[in-house]
Design an enzyme around this catalytic site. Structure first.
Site, PDB file in Angstrom:
ATOM      1  N   TYR A 147       0.839  -1.209   0.000  1.00 55.98           N
ATOM      2  CA  TYR A 147       0.000   0.000   0.000  1.00 55.98           C
ATOM      3  C   TYR A 147       0.871   1.254   0.000  1.00 55.98           C
ATOM      4  CZ  TYR A 147      -3.793   3.137   1.587  1.00 55.98           C
ATOM      5  OH  TYR A 147      -4.724   4.141   1.714  1.00 55.98           O
ATOM      6  N   VAL A 190     -11.835   3.027  13.883  1.00 56.05           N
ATOM      7  CA  VAL A 190     -13.088   3.679  14.299  1.00 56.05           C
ATOM      8  C   VAL A 190     -14.266   2.715  14.141  1.00 56.05           C
ATOM      9  CG1 VAL A 190     -14.701   5.554  13.825  1.00 56.05           C
ATOM     10  CG2 VAL A 190     -12.244   6.018  13.833  1.00 56.05           C
ATOM     11  N   GLY A 207      -1.105  -2.974  20.692  1.00 57.70           N
ATOM     12  CA  GLY A 207       0.023  -2.350  21.393  1.00 57.70           C
ATOM     13  C   GLY A 207      -0.438  -1.757  22.710  1.00 57.70           C
ATOM     14  N   GLY A 209      -1.554   1.283  23.061  1.00 52.91           N
ATOM     15  CA  GLY A 209      -2.610   2.275  22.837  1.00 52.91           C
ATOM     16  C   GLY A 209      -2.138   3.713  22.901  1.00 52.91           C
ATOM     17  N   THR A 212      -0.724   7.401  18.188  1.00 57.74           N
ATOM     18  CA  THR A 212      -1.746   8.417  17.895  1.00 57.74           C
ATOM     19  C   THR A 212      -2.147   8.395  16.418  1.00 57.74           C
ATOM     20  OG1 THR A 212      -0.206  10.179  17.275  1.00 57.74           O
ATOM     21  CG2 THR A 212      -0.721   9.946  19.632  1.00 57.74           C
ATOM     22  N   PRO A 276       2.504   2.816  12.399  1.00 56.14           N
ATOM     23  CA  PRO A 276       3.095   4.130  12.728  1.00 56.14           C
ATOM     24  C   PRO A 276       2.775   4.570  14.160  1.00 56.14           C
ATOM     25  CG  PRO A 276       2.061   4.188  10.564  1.00 56.14           C
ATOM     26  CD  PRO A 276       1.659   2.877  11.194  1.00 56.14           C
ATOM     27  N   ARG A 279       0.785  10.193  14.111  1.00 59.37           N
ATOM     28  CA  ARG A 279       0.386  10.743  12.809  1.00 59.37           C
ATOM     29  C   ARG A 279      -0.498  11.959  13.020  1.00 59.37           C
ATOM     30  NH1 ARG A 279      -2.448   6.624   9.430  1.00 59.37           N
ATOM     31  NH2 ARG A 279      -0.418   5.779   8.915  1.00 59.37           N
TER      32      ARG A 279
HETATM   33  P1  NAD Z   1     -12.743   1.560   0.586  1.00 59.27           P
HETATM   34  O1  NAD Z   1     -12.034   0.253   0.658  1.00 59.27           O
HETATM   35  O2  NAD Z   1     -14.057   1.693   1.251  1.00 59.27           O
HETATM   36  O3  NAD Z   1     -12.923   2.029  -0.919  1.00 59.27           O
HETATM   37  C1  NAD Z   1     -12.083   1.637  -1.975  1.00 59.27           C
HETATM   38  C2  NAD Z   1     -12.955   1.250  -3.152  1.00 59.27           C
HETATM   39  O4  NAD Z   1     -12.115   0.894  -4.264  1.00 59.27           O
HETATM   40  C3  NAD Z   1     -13.818   0.004  -2.850  1.00 59.27           C
HETATM   41  O5  NAD Z   1     -15.142   0.260  -3.251  1.00 59.27           O
HETATM   42  C4  NAD Z   1     -13.180  -1.098  -3.684  1.00 59.27           C
HETATM   43  O6  NAD Z   1     -14.096  -2.087  -4.060  1.00 59.27           O
HETATM   44  C5  NAD Z   1     -12.616  -0.307  -4.858  1.00 59.27           C
HETATM   45  N1  NAD Z   1     -11.471  -0.960  -5.523  1.00 59.27           N
HETATM   46  C6  NAD Z   1     -10.373  -1.494  -4.943  1.00 59.27           C
HETATM   47  N2  NAD Z   1      -9.534  -1.955  -5.897  1.00 59.27           N
HETATM   48  C7  NAD Z   1     -10.129  -1.705  -7.103  1.00 59.27           C
HETATM   49  C8  NAD Z   1      -9.773  -1.967  -8.445  1.00 59.27           C
HETATM   50  N3  NAD Z   1      -8.613  -2.593  -8.771  1.00 59.27           N
HETATM   51  N4  NAD Z   1     -10.616  -1.566  -9.436  1.00 59.27           N
HETATM   52  C9  NAD Z   1     -11.787  -0.969  -9.129  1.00 59.27           C
HETATM   53  N5  NAD Z   1     -12.183  -0.690  -7.870  1.00 59.27           N
HETATM   54  C10 NAD Z   1     -11.361  -1.064  -6.867  1.00 59.27           C
HETATM   55  O7  NAD Z   1     -11.705   2.643   1.152  1.00 59.27           O
HETATM   56  P2  NAD Z   1     -11.870   4.219   1.371  1.00 59.27           P
HETATM   57  O8  NAD Z   1     -11.555   4.487   2.775  1.00 59.27           O
HETATM   58  O9  NAD Z   1     -13.147   4.702   0.795  1.00 59.27           O
HETATM   59  O10 NAD Z   1     -10.645   4.758   0.507  1.00 59.27           O
HETATM   60  C11 NAD Z   1     -10.822   5.369  -0.753  1.00 59.27           C
HETATM   61  C12 NAD Z   1      -9.478   5.882  -1.246  1.00 59.27           C
HETATM   62  O11 NAD Z   1      -8.966   6.853  -0.321  1.00 59.27           O
HETATM   63  C13 NAD Z   1      -8.407   4.792  -1.365  1.00 59.27           C
HETATM   64  O12 NAD Z   1      -7.646   5.000  -2.529  1.00 59.27           O
HETATM   65  C14 NAD Z   1      -7.559   4.996  -0.142  1.00 59.27           C
HETATM   66  O13 NAD Z   1      -6.225   4.588  -0.348  1.00 59.27           O
HETATM   67  C15 NAD Z   1      -7.657   6.498   0.081  1.00 59.27           C
HETATM   68  N6  NAD Z   1      -7.430   6.843   1.499  1.00 59.27           N
HETATM   69  C16 NAD Z   1      -8.371   6.588   2.447  1.00 59.27           C
HETATM   70  C17 NAD Z   1      -8.107   6.897   3.769  1.00 59.27           C
HETATM   71  C18 NAD Z   1      -9.114   6.651   4.868  1.00 59.27           C
HETATM   72  O14 NAD Z   1      -8.799   6.889   6.038  1.00 59.27           O
HETATM   73  N7  NAD Z   1     -10.328   6.239   4.601  1.00 59.27           N
HETATM   74  C19 NAD Z   1      -6.880   7.456   4.127  1.00 59.27           C
HETATM   75  C20 NAD Z   1      -5.939   7.666   3.132  1.00 59.27           C
HETATM   76  C21 NAD Z   1      -6.228   7.371   1.810  1.00 59.27           C
HETATM   77  N1  UDP Z   2      -6.081  -0.413  15.919  1.00 62.77           N
HETATM   78  C1  UDP Z   2      -6.414  -0.934  17.165  1.00 62.77           C
HETATM   79  N2  UDP Z   2      -7.459  -1.805  17.238  1.00 62.77           N
HETATM   80  C2  UDP Z   2      -8.195  -2.169  16.147  1.00 62.77           C
HETATM   81  C3  UDP Z   2      -7.864  -1.604  14.891  1.00 62.77           C
HETATM   82  C4  UDP Z   2      -6.787  -0.742  14.817  1.00 62.77           C
HETATM   83  O1  UDP Z   2      -5.785  -0.628  18.170  1.00 62.77           O
HETATM   84  O2  UDP Z   2      -9.151  -2.948  16.315  1.00 62.77           O
HETATM   85  C5  UDP Z   2      -4.951   0.533  15.851  1.00 62.77           C
HETATM   86  C6  UDP Z   2      -3.938   0.226  14.771  1.00 62.77           C
HETATM   87  O3  UDP Z   2      -2.969  -0.726  15.226  1.00 62.77           O
HETATM   88  C7  UDP Z   2      -3.339   1.602  14.545  1.00 62.77           C
HETATM   89  C8  UDP Z   2      -4.540   2.550  14.732  1.00 62.77           C
HETATM   90  O4  UDP Z   2      -5.483   1.804  15.514  1.00 62.77           O
HETATM   91  O5  UDP Z   2      -2.370   1.893  15.515  1.00 62.77           O
HETATM   92  C9  UDP Z   2      -5.202   2.967  13.420  1.00 62.77           C
HETATM   93  O6  UDP Z   2      -5.458   1.800  12.678  1.00 62.77           O
HETATM   94  P1  UDP Z   2      -6.264   1.778  11.305  1.00 62.77           P
HETATM   95  O7  UDP Z   2      -6.204   0.375  10.802  1.00 62.77           O
HETATM   96  O8  UDP Z   2      -7.592   2.396  11.468  1.00 62.77           O
HETATM   97  O9  UDP Z   2      -5.457   2.759  10.328  1.00 62.77           O
HETATM   98  P2  UDP Z   2      -3.912   3.043  10.040  1.00 62.77           P
HETATM   99  O10 UDP Z   2      -3.742   4.462  10.424  1.00 62.77           O
HETATM  100  O11 UDP Z   2      -3.047   2.144  10.867  1.00 62.77           O
HETATM  101  O12 UDP Z   2      -3.773   2.784   8.582  1.00 62.77           O
END
Ligand code: NAD
Ligand code: UDP
Length: 315
Positions: A147, A190, A207, A209, A212, A276, A279
């Site tokens: 990722y 969440v 871990g 906890g 952040t 991490p 953050r």
């Molecule tokens: P999500 O998993 O709910 O959504 C991702 C969507 O992409 C899903 O509907 C999945 O089916 C689709 N998908 C995955 N691979 C695909 C492929 N090869 N072709 C077509 N569709 C595909 O996740 P999200 O939280 O909605 O994240 C959306 C975007 O935002 C992602 O690119 C993610 O990396 C980025 N992002 C999200 C967060 C967050 O906290 N939610 C943080 C940083 C970046």
């Molecule tokens: N985490 C946790 N319990 C859970 C899921 C996640 O303590 O059931 C922790 C995880 O190890 C990380 C933070 O919560 O330290 C955020 O995790 P998340 O998977 O939501 O996102 P990340 O920022 O790590 O991509």
């Protein structure tokens, strides 16, 4: 506002479904592409009969042919550590081959294209808060690398298509985002904590906890993504989007238990490798260039999300 044809990849996912909803409300024509790997038709069921909404069940790793498009938001990629670690090769293909396919599509139609990048490009950061000029501390061979390195490569591809072909690109580095439409089995903190609290199950803290995160409510992010897409052509980013309100995972668990009025207890598990420690986004660039900052307080966003998951349980 002029109506545009907008492609949202990953549109059936958590963030994508909110983006489709907002853009439809602005009278745009939406083409939603998703392979439903982690997304769900339930998230877009309200739009499926809308004449301005088209859903294509398609994997972006395969080239996509459409007649016309003005703008592309690329959100396709599993975002939860559990999901991308279960599908590492697919994830990196999505971030590389998939992104090349979309950049090719943008080039063909002279469309503007926005990449949903991530705070994970900073890895386990040595600079705090994270600013866009920080190049990160990423393990290239670990469990998160498919990722983290995938998304870093997507950014490289975006920049090279701009330099070599003059594409109109935008890169947004999204920090932890939460809200309704997260999948119940998503595995992110969440949604896990809220569902554990609602069911009075143990809250699983990885871990000690004390690590952040900074949690942004999805509606704030949607405002930011649309502002970024509509910003001046010479502002390409990368730009951070997140809420700088930093909280430990322990404190998040306690707040959720209180808001749900739950009897859940905290239990401690091993910290996953490369998790991490801290953050928090520096958002001065988005404030300066886009006049964007998050408006939702964590408590308000959590209450909305708790209500969403409670309603799901009652269905
Ligand atoms: P999500 O998993 O709910 O959504 C991702 C969507 O992409 C899903 O509907 C999945 O089916 C689709 N998908 C995955 N691979 C695909 C492929 N090869 N072709 C077509 N569709 C595909 O996740 P999200 O939280 O909605 O994240 C959306 C975007 O935002 C992602 O690119 C993610 O990396 C980025 N992002 C999200 C967060 C967050 O906290 N939610 C943080 C940083 C970046
Ligand atoms: N985490 C946790 N319990 C859970 C899921 C996640 O303590 O059931 C922790 C995880 O190890 C990380 C933070 O919560 O330290 C955020 O995790 P998340 O998977 O939501 O996102 P990340 O920022 O790590 O991509």
């Amino acid at each position: 506002m002029n109506s545009k044809t907008i492609l949202v990849t990953g549109g059936a996912g958590f963030i994508g479904s909110h983006l489709c909803k907002r853009l439809l409300a602005q009278n745009h024509k939406i083409i939603c592409v998703d392979n439903l790997l982690t997304g769900s038709l339930k998230n877009i069921s309200n739009f499926l009969n809308d004449e301005n909404f088209e859903f294509l069940n398609h994997d972006i790793i395969t080239p996509l042919f459409i007649d016309y498009v003005d703008e592309i938001y690329n959100l396709a990629c599993p975002a939860s550590p559990i999901h991308y670690q279960n599908n590492p090769i697919k994830t990196i293909k999505t971030c590389t081959i998939g992104v090349i396919n979309l950049l090719g599509l943008a080039k063909k139609h002279n469309a503007k294209i926005l990449q949903a990048s991530t705070s994970e490009v900073y890895g386990d950061p040595n600079v705090h808060p994270q600013i866009e000029s920080y190049n990160g501390n990423v393990n290239p061979i670990g469990f998160r690398s498919c990722y983290d390195e995938g998304k870093r490569c997507s950014e490289t591809l975006f920049m090279d298509y701009r330099r070599e072909h003059g594409l109109n690109i935008k890169i947004v580095r999204i920090f932890n985002t939460y809200g309704p439409n997260m999948a119940i089995n998503d595995g992110r903190v969440v949604s896990n904590f809220i569902n554990q609290a609602i069911n009075n199950n143990d809250i699983t803290i990885n871990g000690d906890g004390y690590q952040t995160r900074s949690f942004q409510y999805v509606e704030d992010l949607i405002d930011g993504l649309i502002k970024m897409m509509n910003s001046e052509n010479d502002f390409v980013g990368p730009v951070n989007m997140g809420n700088p309100d930093e909280i430990s995972i322990n404190d998040l668990a306690k707040r959720i238990i209180k808001l749900v009025n739950s009897n859940s207890k905290l239990i401690y598990k091993d910290l996953p490798k490369d998790d991490p420690k801290r953050r928090k986004p520096d958002i001065s660039l988005s404030l300066d260039k886009l006049n964007w900052k998050p408006l939702y307080d964590l408590e308000v966003g959590l209450i909305n999300t708790i209500d969403y998951f409670k309603a799901l349980g009652n269905k």
